[in-house]
Scaffold this motif. Structure first.
Motif, PDB file in Angstrom:
ATOM      1  N   THR A  97       0.816  -1.217   0.000  1.00  0.00           N
ATOM      2  CA  THR A  97       0.000   0.000   0.000  1.00  0.00           C
ATOM      3  C   THR A  97       0.848   1.264   0.000  1.00  0.00           C
ATOM      4  OG1 THR A  97      -0.163  -0.267   2.383  1.00  0.00           O
ATOM      5  CG2 THR A  97      -2.056  -0.963   1.086  1.00  0.00           C
ATOM      6  N   LEU A 100       0.668   4.036  -2.722  1.00  0.00           N
ATOM      7  CA  LEU A 100      -0.541   4.864  -2.742  1.00  0.00           C
ATOM      8  C   LEU A 100      -0.442   5.992  -1.730  1.00  0.00           C
ATOM      9  CD1 LEU A 100      -3.142   1.961  -2.581  1.00  0.00           C
ATOM     10  CD2 LEU A 100      -1.974   2.892  -4.564  1.00  0.00           C
ATOM     11  N   ILE A 112      -6.690   8.710   1.469  1.00  0.00           N
ATOM     12  CA  ILE A 112      -6.330   7.352   1.034  1.00  0.00           C
ATOM     13  C   ILE A 112      -6.143   6.441   2.235  1.00  0.00           C
ATOM     14  CG2 ILE A 112      -4.536   5.965  -0.073  1.00  0.00           C
ATOM     15  CD1 ILE A 112      -4.751   7.538  -2.364  1.00  0.00           C
TER      16      ILE A 112
ATOM     17  N   TYR B 268     -15.897   2.050  -0.684  1.00  0.00           N
ATOM     18  CA  TYR B 268     -14.550   2.430  -0.267  1.00  0.00           C
ATOM     19  C   TYR B 268     -13.538   2.059  -1.339  1.00  0.00           C
ATOM     20  CZ  TYR B 268     -16.816   2.787   4.262  1.00  0.00           C
ATOM     21  OH  TYR B 268     -17.645   3.122   5.278  1.00  0.00           O
ATOM     22  N   ALA B 269     -13.757   0.908  -1.979  1.00  0.00           N
ATOM     23  CA  ALA B 269     -12.833   0.495  -3.036  1.00  0.00           C
ATOM     24  C   ALA B 269     -12.861   1.518  -4.169  1.00  0.00           C
ATOM     25  CB  ALA B 269     -13.211  -0.887  -3.549  1.00  0.00           C
ATOM     26  N   ILE B 270     -14.085   1.945  -4.542  1.00  0.00           N
ATOM     27  CA  ILE B 270     -14.207   2.945  -5.606  1.00  0.00           C
ATOM     28  C   ILE B 270     -13.473   4.221  -5.207  1.00  0.00           C
ATOM     29  CG2 ILE B 270     -15.841   4.461  -6.800  1.00  0.00           C
ATOM     30  CD1 ILE B 270     -17.836   2.219  -6.774  1.00  0.00           C
ATOM     31  N   VAL B 272     -10.935   4.644  -3.112  1.00  0.00           N
ATOM     32  CA  VAL B 272      -9.478   4.533  -3.164  1.00  0.00           C
ATOM     33  C   VAL B 272      -8.997   4.524  -4.614  1.00  0.00           C
ATOM     34  CG1 VAL B 272      -7.553   3.011  -2.648  1.00  0.00           C
ATOM     35  CG2 VAL B 272      -9.289   3.399  -0.932  1.00  0.00           C
ATOM     36  N   LEU B 273      -9.697   3.759  -5.472  1.00  0.00           N
ATOM     37  CA  LEU B 273      -9.285   3.684  -6.874  1.00  0.00           C
ATOM     38  C   LEU B 273      -9.375   5.053  -7.545  1.00  0.00           C
ATOM     39  CD1 LEU B 273     -10.836   0.298  -8.003  1.00  0.00           C
ATOM     40  CD2 LEU B 273      -8.443   0.864  -7.606  1.00  0.00           C
ATOM     41  N   LEU B 274     -10.480   5.766  -7.272  1.00  0.00           N
ATOM     42  CA  LEU B 274     -10.644   7.082  -7.891  1.00  0.00           C
ATOM     43  C   LEU B 274      -9.557   8.041  -7.435  1.00  0.00           C
ATOM     44  CD1 LEU B 274     -14.437   7.889  -8.028  1.00  0.00           C
ATOM     45  CD2 LEU B 274     -12.773   8.112  -9.851  1.00  0.00           C
ATOM     46  N   ILE B 276      -6.626   7.284  -6.523  1.00  0.00           N
ATOM     47  CA  ILE B 276      -5.350   6.941  -7.132  1.00  0.00           C
ATOM     48  C   ILE B 276      -5.318   7.414  -8.582  1.00  0.00           C
ATOM     49  CG2 ILE B 276      -3.910   5.011  -7.875  1.00  0.00           C
ATOM     50  CD1 ILE B 276      -5.150   3.549  -5.383  1.00  0.00           C
ATOM     51  N   ALA B 277      -6.446   7.193  -9.279  1.00  0.00           N
ATOM     52  CA  ALA B 277      -6.480   7.536 -10.704  1.00  0.00           C
ATOM     53  C   ALA B 277      -6.536   9.053 -10.908  1.00  0.00           C
ATOM     54  CB  ALA B 277      -7.674   6.874 -11.373  1.00  0.00           C
ATOM     55  N   ARG B 278      -7.351   9.732 -10.100  1.00  0.00           N
ATOM     56  CA  ARG B 278      -7.517  11.172 -10.306  1.00  0.00           C
ATOM     57  C   ARG B 278      -7.406  11.915  -8.982  1.00  0.00           C
ATOM     58  NH1 ARG B 278     -11.041  13.070 -15.103  1.00  0.00           N
ATOM     59  NH2 ARG B 278      -9.631  14.719 -14.541  1.00  0.00           N
TER      60      ARG B 278
END
Lengths: 321, 286
Positions: A97, A100, A112, B268-270, B272-274, B276-278
């Motif tokens: 992790t 990130l 995060i 929560y997964a969405i 974190v992914l968002l 990271i991506a933006r």
């Protein structure tokens, strides 16, 4: 100045050893305080030294706690190897992790880490067949320490075990933060741009300390599991991360001992105040936090240090900014 | 098909609530770069004001909503003057500590005054019940939420994009120092926007009792959602948070409806992914 601190350090650990005589009836609570102190030490490495603002540090504590718990519940009840495995697994999660967390500003890091913490909490909650879900993990049975010392009901073995583990890990952390690498971390906290300019690989250094701290948090979690022989879902809760922040700030960040002092004050205050009324406790916790940020943020240790400095009227390089 | 529309409808109404409650936070973060984790406490205050007014003094629902708005706005200004303004130049860590402290105090006070149970709310008869439209059951109160949200979002857009004050806000968000140099009183602009943001949170809290419930842990329970809206929507604009809030509302309701066993995990997964991506949000400002 330096020698004063060295004597204070020796005295600090001697008092803890003398705990067997000084507070024999309170050994389980003292073990909990030490474990919280180790967890706060891990957070100190991340926040106090590297300056990474995280509100999801309980994730690694929880990973360690569940690893140790699952091992013991499935027949691997040997404590020391269980502790090591838990630390390694937490370090692995921390390593995966870390990319990130390391990138981005305070705010992205904050979100995060919070998100990761919640994610793991939900995961443990949903995987009820493995983790026991809200009921907690049952059936954690520890074998005697070193094959000879049983974990007794008065917590004598547990206290000694925790104290030795915490002391060893503390020495390693103390060595680490005084090494050139530790100095580079402080440099990064103070000014990442300039550190990059003089050729320091900032992201790599931050990822390394984050992984290292995750291992410490995992060991702390595993110690909690092994000494209480139970894992509850709250090891991963957001509340635990927030309380951790409070402990470290109350004690003083960036000073290594701050976490232990903060954990002791926090848990004893919790013990006393919440036996009066839980609402009371939360109110004063909030007021204390507000007061601490209004007055100055270097905590109890920082204040003690300022007092010493005043008395001697000698300039001292204060490491906490 | 009917259930799909129903989920969409519920999700949008829920999203509107989230938008009202978090739009203030997105301005605070965008304008002053201030991490206000206590934003949910203002929403909770609005909720309790509404409940107390309706139950103890028999104030009608709409009147109670208005007063909830003003109570939270006033509380916002008072706290801003007393505490927050000392922390604009401080580190994010200090801001986090201060506002977490405020959250704890708010929870303790709410528990002390009202107890830890959920607060009941009796809606006026006009707003309760169902409408049936082409085979889809529409909850009247959720229609009301959608309407209020749409009207307020429209009004806010007009103020922000068509008025002199809105121009001052946008200029201050873009570059506070230059705005100051041009003669805009940034601190005054901030106080006003902060007050409106807190007021809207209070209004959202009062409107949301029926949907989200109201108990002393409200500020902690929903702070993640507010941060999510801001994180995904980006700061300092209206379009971003609105889009993010609606998306979030629909995703959350749909997740709970179709995959109850996974629960909040997807959300929560969405997030974190968002992130990271933006990292700058869905609708990043140019």
């Amino acid at each position: 100045m330096r020698s004063t601190f060295r004597w204070l350090e020796v005295a600090f650990w001697l008092v803890l050893v003398a705990g067997y005589v000084l507070w024999p009836g309170k050994l389980p609570l003292a073990s909990q305080v030490l474990i919280a102190g180790l967890f706060a030490l891990s957070y100190d490495l991340v926040l106090g030294y590297a300056g990474i603002l995280s509100l999801g540090h309980a994730a690694y504590f929880g990973v360690g706690a569940y690893t140790a718990g699952l091992l013991a519940a499935h027949g691997w009840g040997e404590p020391i190897s269980g502790l090591m495995v838990a630390g390694l697994v937490a370090a692995l999660v921390g390593f995966v992790t870390s990319p990130l967390v390391v990138r981005g500003t305070d705010l992205t890091r904050l979100m995060i880490t919070t998100g990761l913490g919640l994610l793991l909490f939900e995961l443990a909650n949903r995987l009820g067949t493995i983790t026991g879900g809200v009921d907690g993990l049952q059936g954690v049975e520890m074998q005697p320490l070193l094959g000879a010392l049983r974990f007794d009901i008065y917590g004598r073995t547990a206290y000694g075990y925790v104290l030795v583990v915490v002391f060893v890990l503390f020495l390693a952390a103390r060595r680490l933060v005084r090494s050139p690498y530790g100095l580079s971390l402080r440099g990064i906290r103070a000014n990442p741009g300039r550190m990059r300019a003089i050729g320091c690989r900032v992201d790599l250094h931050l990822a390394a300390i984050y992984t290292f701290a995750a291992a410490y948090a995992g060991v702390a979690g595993a110690l909690l599991t092994q000494t209480t022989q139970f894992v509850g879902l709250d090891v991963l809760s957001f509340g635990r991360s927030a309380e951790l922040l409070v402990m470290l700030i109350v004690g003083g960040a960036g000073l290594l001992y701050g976490g232990f002092i903060g954990a002791a004050v926090f848990m004893i205050a919790h013990h006393v105040l919440s036996s009066l009324d839980p609402v009371y406790w939360q109110f004063w916790l909030g007021v204390c936090l507000i007061a601490i940020v209004l007055v100055g943020r270097d905590g109890i240790l920082g204040a003690g240090r300022r007092l010493l400095t005043l008395r001697r009227r000698r300039p001292v390089t204060v490491t906490a900014s | 098909m009917a259930s799909l529309l129903g989920v969409l409808f519920d999700g949008l109404a829920y999203g509107m609530l989230l938008f009202l409650m978090s739009v203030g936070l997105s301005v605070t973060l965008g304008l002053m770069n201030f991490v206000n984790l206590a934003h949910g406490a203002f929403a909770m205050l609005g909720g309790y004001v509404c409940v107390v007014l309706m139950q103890r003094w028999g104030v009608p629902f709409l009147g109670a909503l208005l007063l909830a708005f003003f109570a939270s706005a006033v509380a916002g200004v008072v706290l801003e003057r007393l505490l927050y303004r000392h922390f604009y130049r401080r580190s994010h860590l200090d801001q986090v500590l201060l506002t977490i402290g405020l959250v704890f105090v708010a929870i303790a006070i709410a528990t002390w005054l009202f107890g830890s149970q959920q607060q009941p709310l009796r809606l006026p008869p006009i707003l309760s019940g169902q409408w049936t439209l082409v085979g889809v059951d529409l909850n009247v109160y959720r229609c009301f939420l959608l309407a209020v949200g749409a009207v307020l979002a429209f009004a806010l857009t007009v103020v922000l994009e068509r008025t002199r004050f809105g121009a001052a806000v946008r200029a201050s968000v873009d570059d506070a120092r230059v705005a100051e140099a041009l003669g805009i009183r940034v601190s005054l602009v901030f106080q006003l926007t902060f007050a409106v943001g807190c007021g809207l949170a209070g209004l959202g809290g009062a409107l949301g009792i029926e949907v989200l419930g109201l108990d002393p842990t409200f500020p902690l329970k929903y702070i993640v959602y507010f941060l999510l809206v801001v994180a995904v929507g980006g700061t300092g604009s209206l379009k971003g948070p609105l889009l993010a809030a609606l998306l979030l509302g629909v995703a959350d309701v749909a997740g709970k409806y179709y995959l109850p066993q996974v629960g909040a995990f997807i959300l929560y997964a969405i997030m974190v992914l968002l992130l990271i991506a933006r990292p700058q949000g869905l609708v990043a400002r140019a």
